[in-house]
Design a protein around this motif. Structure first.
Motif: not given
Lengths: 804, 94
Positions: A645, A653-654, A657, A694, B24-25, B30, B33, B78, B81
């Motif tokens: 990934t 961002l992905t 994470i 981030l 998640l992927i 966002v 996720r 998060f 954010f």
């Protein structure tokens, strides 16, 4: 530390005092203080003559670096004392001359005399050292002080160019010579020249012998301005004339001659020595004299004439080596070449020194050295003319001056080669006398040019800046002394024969001189009617003819395009060397970190793969592997999925994470491999670093926030795959090669017993190996302070505000 | 018996973890996720608990507690954010 050592070091000590004299006694020319020292040294070295007369020597030693076998051994034999007398004698005359030549008001005399004394001391050190390392040290000191002296008028472009050129070439030679010395010391296991000479017959067969020979000769040829390394000498003429007279005619350029003469007993058994020294010397003689004629600057002519005369001496030394190869020692005519070399060495120092001083006088009194502007100075400067006449005629080889004698002996030495049947000489031998003869013709022509183009012909006052008049008497005394010596040695050569020449020649070819015996030296004016006499007459006849018709044939110098000289070669070599290395550096130092990472990784995987392959190191053993559980497989799948990934993610961002997911999975690995402390720390750190990522992500500038997938590059893929594969293979191989049991058993036994703790990881961290922890704390402290500094300290912003 | 149950539940948890990772992927937004990550955190708590039972040790209870706290803090951060574009606001300027 003996008196001899003190004599060698005295110029250096004097050099320290010079600035005090210069500042303290403004009204007296600093040169007068300096003058005392070379005179004292000259008298001191004269004292050695009775010793060296009988081919004996004086040796004094003191330890410098005894653990490395380096001692400063001062050693005076015939050759050394000859050079020491030249250095101190001509040194005195040059200092006297410079007192009148250099203005007390305009020049920075303290610099001049400090450099000159440094040079004098270094030169004495070169010729009186028995230890190769000290010889090399003094050798480089002569290069450095010569560099300083050439660039004495450092605000002139040409002076700096000449100084740099001579520095590059002579230091190149000096370093080669040092390499040769080291090879010699490896071969003979000593740094002492005398001990090396003692075992010279074993050294010839040593595999390093040829390498040492060539490297040493490189040093000698660059210093003595032999072909093709002569190019620095004409450019060194930008130095003040006393410097040219001293360094570039009488002393420094003879350091190479000295080296060849000094090491002849070691190397002369080899035919390469004969060919290189003799061949290069004779060609330099021809080439230097040929090129001297096209010069228009008097010092330029003298520079090329120095090159040519040094070639003459060098070729005689080379031919003198032939003496070692003939059996009939009783009447060994080949030793004559060595004797001639020594004799011409003395003669050249006398007449060339006086000629340089004459040129300096002409320059000083007329303001130019260009022979096209000069002429008809005879009536203004009769004394200078007389000196120039004596010097030039001696250089040309006219009787009754000393140059005639050594030229005759030179021809004899060269002609003798025709009778020699060693080294497959054969028909090549004819080249030596022929080149020698042609070179002598050119020598005759340029010698006449120096005298007659300067002092006779039409007087051209409109081209001169000042009205010419005779030089002050102080300036005339030193060249007069030298000219007087030219005549004295010319008329009574035998006063030198057994006092200076014989001991020096015996030092050059010691194996031919039995203890208590002496070489037969006889320099006679009249050899009888023989080939050499006719050769000399031919030189005069053809030389005079060519000189008169000079205007008709000097066009041949224009046949050579100006672009194929060695100077152009040197300049373009420097230019292309600089440009080439700059281009080379630019081609791989791109300024992109990704390029450097490619180098690092390619080298890394390449060198490891090569090692693995060449050592056949890959080994895979499955007996000590643990069984694989289900959750390990699950976690591995998870971590691989996260990593893919990261690689293919479109948005940053992905990727961040997914990186977090990798970190957490790693902490899960710590859990199932039973490492609770690691798992704890990993979780916290991972969270913090994801938060930091981030933060960075958020502050990316708007413009470059392109949300696009990382582009695929085949090269990068190949490199990363190879790195991964190599590391994996090494990990497998090293796991299969466990040679020793781990030492963890000790910790298990002693964690509670000795350290009073139950948590083994923590006990190791703070107790068994607490030092690591201390410095890890330091690292964190530095990082924190660094971050704080980077955020708070904004010097550039403040400066930008000031500029506004 | 207990061990078998634990293994089965571990497999279940792993499968759900894979589902969460998929989210998640893939997750189109966002917040999707972030929620998946939060759930992964809680899932991890469960996995660690079961593994420590399997390994028969209580050394990992700290990890479980820490995991809970971190998942919470992380999700809050998060969320803030995404809401404000900033995690720690600099109030001094106001």
């Amino acid at each position: 530390m003996s008196l001899l050592h003190l004599a060698i070091f005295s110029p250096f000590l004097m050099a320290i005092l010079i600035p005090f004299f210069y500042k303290g006694f403004k009204s007296i020319h600093t040169g007068w203080f300096v003058l005392l020292l070379p005179i004292l040294l000259f008298i001191y070295f004269l004292k050695f003559l009775p010793v060296t007369r009988n081919n004996e020597f004086v040796q004094e030693s003191f330890d410098w670096i005894p653990s490395l076998g380096i001692s400063f051994t001062a050693y005076v034999d015939g050759l050394g004392v000859l050079f020491a007398l030249l250095i101190s004698g001509i040194g005195s005359l040059v200092v006297l001359y410079s007192i009148f030549y250099l203005s007390k008001v305009k020049e920075s005399l303290h610099n001049f005399y400090v450099y000159l004394l440094m040079f004098m001391g270094a030169m004495l050190g070169v010729v009186l050292s028995d230890n190769l390392v000290t010889l090399y040290m003094f050798w480089e000191l002569t290069s450095i002080s010569s560099f300083l002296l050439i660039a004495y008028w450092y605000d002139r472009e040409r002076s700096r160019y000449g100084a740099l050129k001579s520095m590059i070439i002579t230091v190149f030679g000096g370093l080669s010579m040092f390499g040769g010395f080291l090879l010699l010391s490896i071969m003979g296991d000593t740094f002492s020249i005398r001990e090396l000479i003692a075992q010279s017959d074993q050294l010839v067969d040593h595999p390093l012998f040829i390498g040492a020979l060539i490297l040493v000769l490189l040093g000698a040829f660059t210093k003595s301005a032999q072909f093709p390394f002569y190019i620095w000498l004409p450019d060194a003429m930008e130095a003040p004339t006393p410097v040219s007279a001293y360094l570039h005619s009488a002393t420094m350029v003879k350091a190479g001659i000295y080296l060849v003469a000094r090491l002849s007993p070691i190397f002369a058994f080899s035919s390469s020595w004969f060919w290189l020294v003799g061949g290069v010397g004779i060609f330099t003689l021809f080439w230097g004299s040929f090129n001297a004629i096209k010069q228009t600057d008097l010092k330029g002519i003298l520079a090329f004439s120095t090159v040519s005369q040094l070639g003459l001496i060098m070729s005689l030394l080379g031919v003198g080596a032939a003496a070692l190869h003939v059996d009939f020692l009783d009447d060994n005519i080949y030793t004559l070449a060595t004797i001639a070399a020594v004799f011409h060495l003395i003669n050249h120092a006398t007449f060339k020194g006086s000629l340089f001083m004459v040129v300096g006088i002409v320059d000083h009194e007329t303001g130019t050295r260009d022979i096209r502007k000069l002429g008809g100075l005879l009536s203004f400067m009769p004394v200078t003319f007389t000196i120039a006449l004596i010097g030039s005629f001696s250089m040309a080889g006219l009787p009754p001056f000393n140059g005639f004698l050594s030229k005759e002996m030179f021809f004899t030495g060269m002609v003798q080669l025709l009778e020699l049947d060693i080294f497959n000489l054969g028909t090549w031998a004819i080249l030596f006398p022929v080149l020698a003869w042609i070179g002598s013709v050119f020598t005759f022509i340029y010698s006449m040019m120096i005298v007659f183009k300067t002092f006779t012909g039409k007087f051209q006052p409109e081209k001169l800046e000042v009205t010419p008049h005779e030089a002050p008497v102080g300036m005339l005394i030193p060249p007069m002394i030298l000219a007087a010596l030219v005549i004295v040695f010319g008329l009574f050569p035998n006063i030198l024969a057994y006092s200076l020449i014989q001991p020096a020649a015996a030092a050059i070819i010691p194996s031919l001189v039995e203890t208590g015996e002496k070489l037969h030296v006889h320099i006679s004016f009249w050899h009888g009617i023989n080939l050499e006499l006719f050769m000399t007459l031919g030189v005069f006849a053809l030389g005079a003819l060519l000189y008169v018709t000079l205007n008709k044939w000097d066009k041949i110098y224009r046949l050579f395009p100006g672009k194929v000289t060695l100077n152009v070669l040197y300049d373009s070599a420097l230019y292309w060397g600089e440009k080439g290395s700059s281009n080379l550096t630019k081609s791989y130092m791109t300024g992109f970190i990704r390029t450097y990472l490619v180098y690092i990784f390619v080298f890394f995987s390449g060198i490891l793969a090569f090692t693995m392959f060449s050592k056949d190191a890959f080994k895979m053993e499955t007996s000590n592997l643990a069984s694989i559980g289900l959750y390990e497989i699950a976690l591995v799948v998870l971590i691989i999925a996260s990593i893919i990934t990261i690689l293919v993610a479109k948005s940053r961002l992905t990727a961040i994470i997914a990186l977090g997911a990798v970190g957490y999975t790693v902490s899960l690995f710590f859990v199932i491999f039973r490492a609770p402390d690691l798992a704890l720390t990993q979780l916290v750190i991972e969270t913090v670093s994801v938060a930091l990522f981030l933060l960075c992500f958020y502050h990316l500038p708007k413009l470059s926030r392109h949300e696009e997938r990382m582009s695929f590059k085949l090269g990068n893929a190949v490199i990363s795959l190879s790195v991964g594969i190599i590391v994996t293979l090494i990990a497998i191989a090293s796991h299969s090669n466990k040679l020793f049991d781990p030492i963890s058993q000790y910790y298990i036994e002693n964690t509670y017993e000795k350290a009073a703790g139950k948590n083994m990881v923590n006990v190791i961290l703070v107790d068994f190996r607490g030092f690591d922890t201390l410095f890890e704390i330091c690292v964190l402290g530095i990082a924190a302070l660094g971050i704080f500094g980077m955020i708070k300290l904004r010097l550039e912003r403040g400066r930008a505000n000031e500029n506004k | 018996m207990l061990e078998l149950v634990m293994k089965i539940s571990l497999i279940c948890l792993t499968l759900s973890m894979l589902g969460l990772v998929y989210r998640l992927i893939k997750g189109p937004t966002v917040p999707d996720r972030v929620v998946a990550l939060d759930a992964i955190g809680i899932n991890l708590v469960a996995i660690i608990a079961i593994i420590s039972m399997l390994l028969n040790t209580n050394a990992f209870l700290d990890v479980i507690l820490l995991m809970g706290i971190l998942a919470f803090i992380g999700t809050v951060a998060f969320a803030k954010f995404l809401e404000k574009g900033e995690i720690i606001e600099n109030d001094r300027n106001q």
